[in-house]
Design an enzyme around this catalytic site. Structure first.
Site, PDB file in Angstrom:
ATOM      1  N   ARG A  65       0.831  -1.195   0.000  1.00  0.00           N
ATOM      2  CA  ARG A  65       0.000   0.000   0.000  1.00  0.00           C
ATOM      3  C   ARG A  65       0.870   1.251   0.000  1.00  0.00           C
ATOM      4  NH1 ARG A  65      -4.433   1.061   4.506  1.00  0.00           N
ATOM      5  NH2 ARG A  65      -2.710   1.995   5.659  1.00  0.00           N
ATOM      6  N   HIS A 109     -19.597   9.416   1.428  1.00  0.00           N
ATOM      7  CA  HIS A 109     -19.866   8.096   1.995  1.00  0.00           C
ATOM      8  C   HIS A 109     -21.377   7.878   2.013  1.00  0.00           C
ATOM      9  CE1 HIS A 109     -19.230   4.544   4.430  1.00  0.00           C
ATOM     10  NE2 HIS A 109     -20.265   4.929   5.150  1.00  0.00           N
TER      11      HIS A 109
END
Ligand code: GAR
Length: 213
Positions: A65, A109
Protein backbone atom coordinates in the site's frame (compact mmCIF):
# COMPACT_ATOMS: atom_id res chain seq x y z
CA UNK A 1 -9.02 28.51 -10.77
CA UNK A 2 -8.96 25.58 -8.38
CA UNK A 3 -7.63 22.33 -9.76
CA UNK A 4 -9.72 19.29 -8.86
CA UNK A 5 -8.62 15.65 -9.11
CA UNK A 6 -11.28 12.97 -8.70
CA UNK A 7 -10.41 9.44 -7.57
CA UNK A 8 -12.70 6.59 -8.55
CA UNK A 9 -12.82 2.81 -8.54
CA UNK A 10 -15.98 2.05 -10.49
CA UNK A 11 -19.08 3.46 -12.11
CA UNK A 12 -18.23 7.10 -11.52
CA UNK A 13 -21.73 8.56 -11.27
CA UNK A 14 -20.67 10.96 -8.52
CA UNK A 15 -17.64 11.91 -10.58
CA UNK A 16 -19.93 12.66 -13.53
CA UNK A 17 -22.16 14.79 -11.29
CA UNK A 18 -19.13 16.79 -10.14
CA UNK A 19 -17.80 17.31 -13.66
CA UNK A 20 -21.25 18.36 -14.92
CA UNK A 21 -21.86 20.81 -12.05
CA UNK A 22 -18.40 22.35 -12.42
CA UNK A 23 -19.13 23.07 -16.08
CA UNK A 24 -22.81 23.96 -15.85
CA UNK A 25 -22.42 26.28 -12.86
CA UNK A 26 -19.14 27.71 -14.12
CA UNK A 27 -17.23 27.08 -10.92
CA UNK A 28 -13.91 28.85 -10.69
CA UNK A 29 -12.39 25.39 -11.01
CA UNK A 30 -11.38 22.70 -13.43
CA UNK A 31 -11.44 18.93 -13.10
CA UNK A 32 -7.85 18.33 -14.18
CA UNK A 33 -7.78 14.55 -13.84
CA UNK A 34 -9.77 11.47 -12.98
CA UNK A 35 -7.58 8.78 -11.44
CA UNK A 36 -8.68 5.19 -10.98
CA UNK A 37 -7.10 2.35 -9.05
CA UNK A 38 -8.78 -0.09 -11.43
CA UNK A 39 -8.13 -0.51 -15.12
CA UNK A 40 -11.73 -1.43 -15.91
CA UNK A 41 -13.54 1.31 -13.99
CA UNK A 42 -16.56 2.36 -16.07
CA UNK A 43 -16.14 5.92 -14.87
CA UNK A 44 -12.93 6.28 -16.89
CA UNK A 45 -14.86 6.13 -20.16
CA UNK A 46 -17.40 8.60 -18.82
CA UNK A 47 -14.65 11.02 -17.82
CA UNK A 48 -12.98 10.78 -21.22
CA UNK A 49 -16.32 11.41 -22.91
CA UNK A 50 -16.49 14.69 -20.94
CA UNK A 51 -13.02 15.60 -22.14
CA UNK A 52 -11.31 15.03 -18.80
CA UNK A 53 -7.83 13.50 -18.60
CA UNK A 54 -7.85 10.04 -17.07
CA UNK A 55 -5.17 7.87 -15.62
CA UNK A 56 -5.01 4.45 -14.00
CA UNK A 57 -2.78 3.86 -11.00
CA UNK A 58 -3.50 0.16 -10.68
CA UNK A 59 -3.29 -1.14 -7.15
CA UNK A 60 -2.35 -4.52 -8.61
CA UNK A 61 0.85 -3.04 -10.05
CA UNK A 62 2.27 -2.37 -6.57
CA UNK A 63 3.32 -4.85 -3.93
CA UNK A 64 2.46 -2.68 -0.94
CA UNK A 65 0.00 0.00 0.00
CA UNK A 66 2.89 2.34 0.72
CA UNK A 67 4.26 2.10 -2.81
CA UNK A 68 0.77 2.45 -4.27
CA UNK A 69 0.10 5.52 -2.13
CA UNK A 70 3.44 7.03 -3.15
CA UNK A 71 2.62 6.56 -6.83
CA UNK A 72 -0.81 8.07 -6.34
CA UNK A 73 0.68 11.01 -4.44
CA UNK A 74 3.13 11.61 -7.29
CA UNK A 75 0.29 11.77 -9.83
CA UNK A 76 -1.75 14.10 -7.61
CA UNK A 77 1.33 16.33 -7.36
CA UNK A 78 1.81 16.13 -11.11
CA UNK A 79 -1.68 17.53 -11.68
CA UNK A 80 -1.12 20.16 -8.95
CA UNK A 81 -4.51 19.34 -7.47
CA UNK A 82 -5.89 21.85 -4.96
CA UNK A 83 -8.73 19.49 -4.12
CA UNK A 84 -8.85 15.71 -4.24
CA UNK A 85 -12.38 14.30 -4.26
CA UNK A 86 -12.83 10.60 -3.55
CA UNK A 87 -15.91 9.47 -5.46
CA UNK A 88 -16.52 5.78 -4.99
CA UNK A 89 -12.81 5.22 -4.46
CA UNK A 90 -12.81 1.89 -2.67
CA UNK A 91 -9.31 1.85 -1.18
CA UNK A 92 -8.23 3.03 2.21
CA UNK A 93 -5.42 5.54 1.84
CA UNK A 94 -2.49 5.33 4.23
CA UNK A 95 -1.96 7.82 7.03
CA UNK A 96 1.02 9.45 5.30
CA UNK A 97 -0.94 10.33 2.19
CA UNK A 98 -3.97 11.44 4.18
CA UNK A 99 -1.79 13.69 6.32
CA UNK A 100 0.03 15.04 3.29
CA UNK A 101 -3.18 16.03 1.53
CA UNK A 102 -4.80 17.35 4.72
CA UNK A 103 -7.96 19.39 4.14
CA UNK A 104 -7.59 19.11 0.38
CA UNK A 105 -8.92 15.52 0.63
CA UNK A 106 -12.68 14.89 0.80
CA UNK A 107 -14.90 11.86 0.44
CA UNK A 108 -18.54 10.98 -0.06
CA UNK A 109 -19.87 8.10 2.00
CA UNK A 110 -23.28 6.46 1.51
CA UNK A 111 -24.64 6.81 5.04
CA UNK A 112 -25.34 9.44 7.65
CA UNK A 113 -22.00 9.17 9.42
CA UNK A 114 -21.04 8.26 12.06
CA UNK A 115 -23.71 5.61 11.45
CA UNK A 116 -22.61 2.78 9.18
CA UNK A 117 -18.99 3.48 8.33
CA UNK A 118 -17.37 0.93 5.98
CA UNK A 119 -19.18 -1.25 3.45
CA UNK A 120 -22.75 -2.41 2.71
CA UNK A 121 -24.25 0.66 4.30
CA UNK A 122 -27.72 0.29 2.74
CA UNK A 123 -28.10 -3.33 3.79
CA UNK A 124 -26.99 -2.44 7.31
CA UNK A 125 -29.37 0.53 7.46
CA UNK A 126 -32.27 -1.75 6.51
CA UNK A 127 -31.18 -4.35 9.05
CA UNK A 128 -30.96 -1.70 11.76
CA UNK A 129 -34.49 -0.52 10.95
CA UNK A 130 -33.55 3.16 10.73
CA UNK A 131 -36.23 5.46 9.27
CA UNK A 132 -33.72 7.98 7.95
CA UNK A 133 -30.60 7.21 5.93
CA UNK A 134 -28.45 9.22 3.54
CA UNK A 135 -24.99 10.33 2.55
CA UNK A 136 -22.16 12.38 3.99
CA UNK A 137 -19.42 14.51 2.46
CA UNK A 138 -16.52 14.78 4.88
CA UNK A 139 -12.86 15.61 5.17
CA UNK A 140 -10.72 12.50 5.16
CA UNK A 141 -8.67 11.82 8.26
CA UNK A 142 -6.64 8.84 9.40
CA UNK A 143 -9.69 7.34 11.09
CA UNK A 144 -11.82 5.65 8.43
CA UNK A 145 -15.07 7.50 7.62
CA UNK A 146 -14.63 9.72 10.69
CA UNK A 147 -13.39 13.09 9.39
CA UNK A 148 -15.17 16.41 9.98
CA UNK A 149 -18.57 16.46 8.28
CA UNK A 150 -19.07 19.13 5.62
CA UNK A 151 -22.61 18.28 4.54
CA UNK A 152 -25.17 15.52 4.76
CA UNK A 153 -28.20 14.49 2.71
CA UNK A 154 -31.06 12.68 4.41
CA UNK A 155 -33.53 10.36 2.72
CA UNK A 156 -36.49 8.51 4.20
CA UNK A 157 -36.42 4.72 4.37
CA UNK A 158 -39.69 3.52 2.87
CA UNK A 159 -41.67 0.47 3.87
CA UNK A 160 -40.83 -2.19 1.31
CA UNK A 161 -37.41 -0.73 0.48
CA UNK A 162 -34.83 -3.20 -0.73
CA UNK A 163 -31.10 -2.68 -0.65
CA UNK A 164 -31.21 -1.55 -4.28
CA UNK A 165 -34.21 0.79 -3.99
CA UNK A 166 -32.63 2.44 -0.96
CA UNK A 167 -29.24 2.65 -2.69
CA UNK A 168 -30.85 4.36 -5.69
CA UNK A 169 -32.57 6.95 -3.48
CA UNK A 170 -29.34 7.68 -1.61
CA UNK A 171 -27.36 7.86 -4.86
CA UNK A 172 -29.74 10.47 -6.27
CA UNK A 173 -29.19 12.47 -3.08
CA UNK A 174 -25.41 12.05 -3.44
CA UNK A 175 -25.56 13.56 -6.90
CA UNK A 176 -27.02 16.74 -5.41
CA UNK A 177 -24.95 16.74 -2.23
CA UNK A 178 -21.42 16.26 -3.53
CA UNK A 179 -21.49 19.10 -6.10
CA UNK A 180 -23.00 21.41 -3.46
CA UNK A 181 -20.26 20.66 -0.93
CA UNK A 182 -17.38 20.63 -3.39
CA UNK A 183 -18.47 23.99 -4.70
CA UNK A 184 -18.20 25.46 -1.18
CA UNK A 185 -14.64 24.16 -1.04
CA UNK A 186 -13.84 25.60 -4.45
CA UNK A 187 -15.15 28.93 -3.22
CA UNK A 188 -12.96 28.74 -0.06
CA UNK A 189 -16.00 29.06 2.19
CA UNK A 190 -15.39 26.03 4.40
CA UNK A 191 -13.87 26.33 7.88
CA UNK A 192 -12.94 23.47 10.20
CA UNK A 193 -13.21 24.13 13.91
CA UNK A 194 -12.19 20.95 15.70
CA UNK A 195 -14.74 18.37 14.68
CA UNK A 196 -17.21 20.92 13.37
CA UNK A 197 -17.36 22.45 9.94
CA UNK A 198 -19.01 25.72 9.02
CA UNK A 199 -19.59 27.29 5.64
CA UNK A 200 -19.40 31.02 5.15
CA UNK A 201 -22.56 32.63 3.83
CA UNK A 202 -24.95 29.90 4.95
CA UNK A 203 -26.23 28.57 8.26
CA UNK A 204 -25.71 25.06 9.65
CA UNK A 205 -29.22 24.05 8.51
CA UNK A 206 -28.07 24.48 4.92
CA UNK A 207 -25.37 21.86 5.46
CA UNK A 208 -28.22 19.35 5.65
CA UNK A 209 -30.11 18.55 2.49
CA UNK A 210 -33.46 16.76 2.69
CA UNK A 211 -33.90 14.59 -0.32
CA UNK A 212 -37.59 13.79 -0.82
CA UNK A 213 -38.33 10.94 -3.22
C1 GAR B 1 -21.35 5.87 -3.97
O1 GAR B 1 -22.57 5.49 -3.38
C2 GAR B 1 -20.38 6.35 -2.92
O2 GAR B 1 -20.98 7.05 -1.86
C3 GAR B 1 -19.82 5.03 -2.43
O3 GAR B 1 -19.66 4.26 -3.59
C4 GAR B 1 -20.63 4.66 -4.55
C5 GAR B 1 -19.90 4.98 -5.83
O4 GAR B 1 -20.78 5.20 -6.89
N1 GAR B 1 -18.59 5.22 -1.73
C6 GAR B 1 -18.19 4.43 -0.75
O5 GAR B 1 -18.81 3.45 -0.38
C7 GAR B 1 -16.87 4.83 -0.13
N2 GAR B 1 -16.57 4.00 1.00
P1 GAR B 1 -20.30 5.99 -8.16
O6 GAR B 1 -19.02 5.32 -8.64
O7 GAR B 1 -21.41 5.80 -9.16
O8 GAR B 1 -20.10 7.42 -7.78
Amino acid sequence: MKRIAILISGRGSNMAALIAACERERWPAEVVAVLSDREGAAGLERARASGVTTEVVARSAFDSRESFDAALAARIDHYRADLVALAGFMRVLGDDLVERLGPRLVNIHPSLLPAFPGLHTHRRALEAGVRVHGATVHFVTAQLDRGPIIAQAAVAVHAGDTESSLAARVLAAEHRLYPLALRWLVEDRVRIDGTRVSVQGIGPADQLLWHHR
